[in-house]
Design a protein around this motif. Sequence first.
Motif, PDB file in Angstrom:
ATOM      1  N   THR A 191       0.823  -1.205   0.000  1.00 29.56           N
ATOM      2  CA  THR A 191       0.000   0.000   0.000  1.00 29.56           C
ATOM      3  C   THR A 191       0.862   1.262   0.000  1.00 29.56           C
ATOM      4  OG1 THR A 191      -0.164   0.000   2.394  1.00 29.56           O
ATOM      5  CG2 THR A 191      -1.895  -1.135   1.180  1.00 29.56           C
ATOM      6  N   GLU A 213      -9.061 -13.767  -1.415  1.00 28.02           N
ATOM      7  CA  GLU A 213      -8.155 -12.755  -0.847  1.00 28.02           C
ATOM      8  C   GLU A 213      -6.719 -13.017  -1.272  1.00 28.02           C
ATOM      9  OE1 GLU A 213      -9.106 -12.904   3.292  1.00 28.02           O
ATOM     10  OE2 GLU A 213     -11.044 -11.932   2.972  1.00 28.02           O
ATOM     11  N   ASP A 268      -4.820 -10.212  -3.419  1.00 27.53           N
ATOM     12  CA  ASP A 268      -3.692  -9.575  -2.736  1.00 27.53           C
ATOM     13  C   ASP A 268      -2.363  -9.760  -3.466  1.00 27.53           C
ATOM     14  OD1 ASP A 268      -5.413  -8.587  -0.904  1.00 27.53           O
ATOM     15  OD2 ASP A 268      -4.972 -10.049   0.672  1.00 27.53           O
ATOM     16  N   THR A 316     -14.094  -9.119  -2.493  1.00 27.34           N
ATOM     17  CA  THR A 316     -12.764  -8.838  -1.950  1.00 27.34           C
ATOM     18  C   THR A 316     -12.131  -7.629  -2.636  1.00 27.34           C
ATOM     19  OG1 THR A 316     -12.424 -11.156  -1.369  1.00 27.34           O
ATOM     20  CG2 THR A 316     -10.450  -9.802  -1.595  1.00 27.34           C
ATOM     21  N   ARG A 350     -10.848  -4.381  -0.690  1.00 24.36           N
ATOM     22  CA  ARG A 350      -9.475  -3.872  -0.786  1.00 24.36           C
ATOM     23  C   ARG A 350      -9.434  -2.421  -1.273  1.00 24.36           C
ATOM     24  NH1 ARG A 350      -8.716  -7.381   2.280  1.00 24.36           N
ATOM     25  NH2 ARG A 350      -7.442  -9.248   1.988  1.00 24.36           N
ATOM     26  N   LYS A 390      -5.964  -0.483  -0.599  1.00 25.29           N
ATOM     27  CA  LYS A 390      -4.864  -1.407  -0.842  1.00 25.29           C
ATOM     28  C   LYS A 390      -4.721  -1.768  -2.312  1.00 25.29           C
ATOM     29  CE  LYS A 390      -5.081  -3.635   3.664  1.00 25.29           C
ATOM     30  NZ  LYS A 390      -5.601  -4.801   4.374  1.00 25.29           N
TER      31      LYS A 390
END
Lengths: 284, 284
Positions: free
Chosen positions: B15, B98, B102, B129, B133, B138
């Motif tokens: 991030t 996730e 991610d 998700t 996020r 993120k």
Amino acid sequence: MLNLDEDIAIDRGMTQIIKSAVMVIGGGEDKVQDRKILKAFVENCGGSQACIAIIPCASREPDIIGRIYHDIFTDLGAKQVEVLDIRERPHHDYPQAEALVDRFTGIFMTGGDQLRLCGLIADTPFAITIAKRINEQKIVLAGTSAGAAAMGYHMISGGSSGESPHKELINMSTGLNILPEIIVDQHFHNRNRMARLMTAIAAHPDRLGVGIDEDTVAIFEPNHILRVMGRGTVTVIDPGEVSYSNQLWVSGSAPLTIHNLRVHILATGCKYHLLKRIPISPSV
Amino acid sequence: MLNLDEDIAIDRGMTQIIKSAVMVIGGGEDKVQDRKILKAFVENCGGSQACIAIIPCASREPDIIGRIYHDIFTDLGAKQVEVLDIRERPHHDYPQAEALVDRFTGIFMTGGDQLRLCGLIADTPFAITIAKRINEQKIVLAGTSAGAAAMGYHMISGGSSGESPHKELINMSTGLNILPEIIVDQHFHNRNRMARLMTAIAAHPDRLGVGIDEDTVAIFEPNHILRVMGRGTVTVIDPGEVSYSNQLWVSGSAPLTIHNLRVHILATGCKYHLLKRIPISPSV
């Protein structure tokens, strides 16, 4: 806006029968079936007492288009219908122009090219007399398509759609100044002209944009009322609260920024108060 | 609107490099010359640290369109680019979803058919998700054309132009709910979609209409700011002051009446405050 003061209406026989109004028709009005808009025009002109002049000079085929409307208005019961086939700028003096205009209770301007219409009659004693008689509530004026576009002082004479609003999207010219405070666009939603009317209004934020769909009429009545009739909508674009625009300094091809336009979409039966600049809810 | 609270951003390595945003692109973005919008997307995703997933499943030719964007983002210097060629609804559980999401700093949804896109991923742990996020700042999400149309809760899935606003002008469906408070329309002025977005907003006056031109992006940044970048304009239609509409009771083919829409046309560089619902003047 029309300076229509009821007190100044002079009591003549002719003015008793007409319902003074300027009828701004978005083009493509029904000429075959119910003919609601053209019927309303004849009614406003006095019905069976109506004496109607057709001005077909926006068209390149004025005799054909003149004949079509002549037959319709005759069929709808007008007492007298005459085509004024103006092919060069008329050289009337004011007494001659007044004598001509005063023979009629209503005048109808056809479609065609608004530049041609204005080139032939704008600023002539004939056109100025028409505007004067409207203000005196002695005559009804209707214009469709090009005849509608020419109603304002500022006139959209051409333009495109399918692009972001920018100054080169439109060509502006000077109209007949019948309804000086509005800029008209016609065939409005039919030809996707929202962006071009917004562009015109960005350049003239002291005016009101009035976009009229086909087979639809914005009727400018006394007491500053715009009334909608017909199959489509009338779109009012009010720049009265515009707080920012880049119109003055961007190049002609650069997209415009305009903050805070107020837009009203008005279907048949709706009214709008031109002086207060508010739509009137149908229940009121 | 995005509930982007700066305080909740979790301090992770990933991030640090991204500029959290949702980039809603009006279609037809430059893929050959300056590629400003796609370049900005890669930059927001972390530039040389960007890990980008392409979701091409709106398209019926996902391998071709996926390859095109893969090559562009690689050429623009992204560290890693992957095409997620989703052809049936993914059956991830949340930990799987996730783990997948991610891996990326940015996700790009291509054009095609927004119904196809939503049919494949809406309401899946994968899509939920992504939304999560985004709210956690993120990840960066971009969508172009169909990928833009799907951003709202209410989605325009089809419609026409060239007609007065009326309910049958549009087909509505449910979108990905990434930006629930807006209804997006794309190719906006290019395909003359003002009437259809106004129609959609008349039906959902609790939302904000956002019409985005081609090669133009509405960037939804933290702190409730919409920023415009690109060749065209972003049109914001705010129904917050609508005082009257016949939307609820007229038939689908009857023209709509809508009083008091507020419309802003915003060119590149302009900002709009989504919570206050006001455009921010360029000088401020």
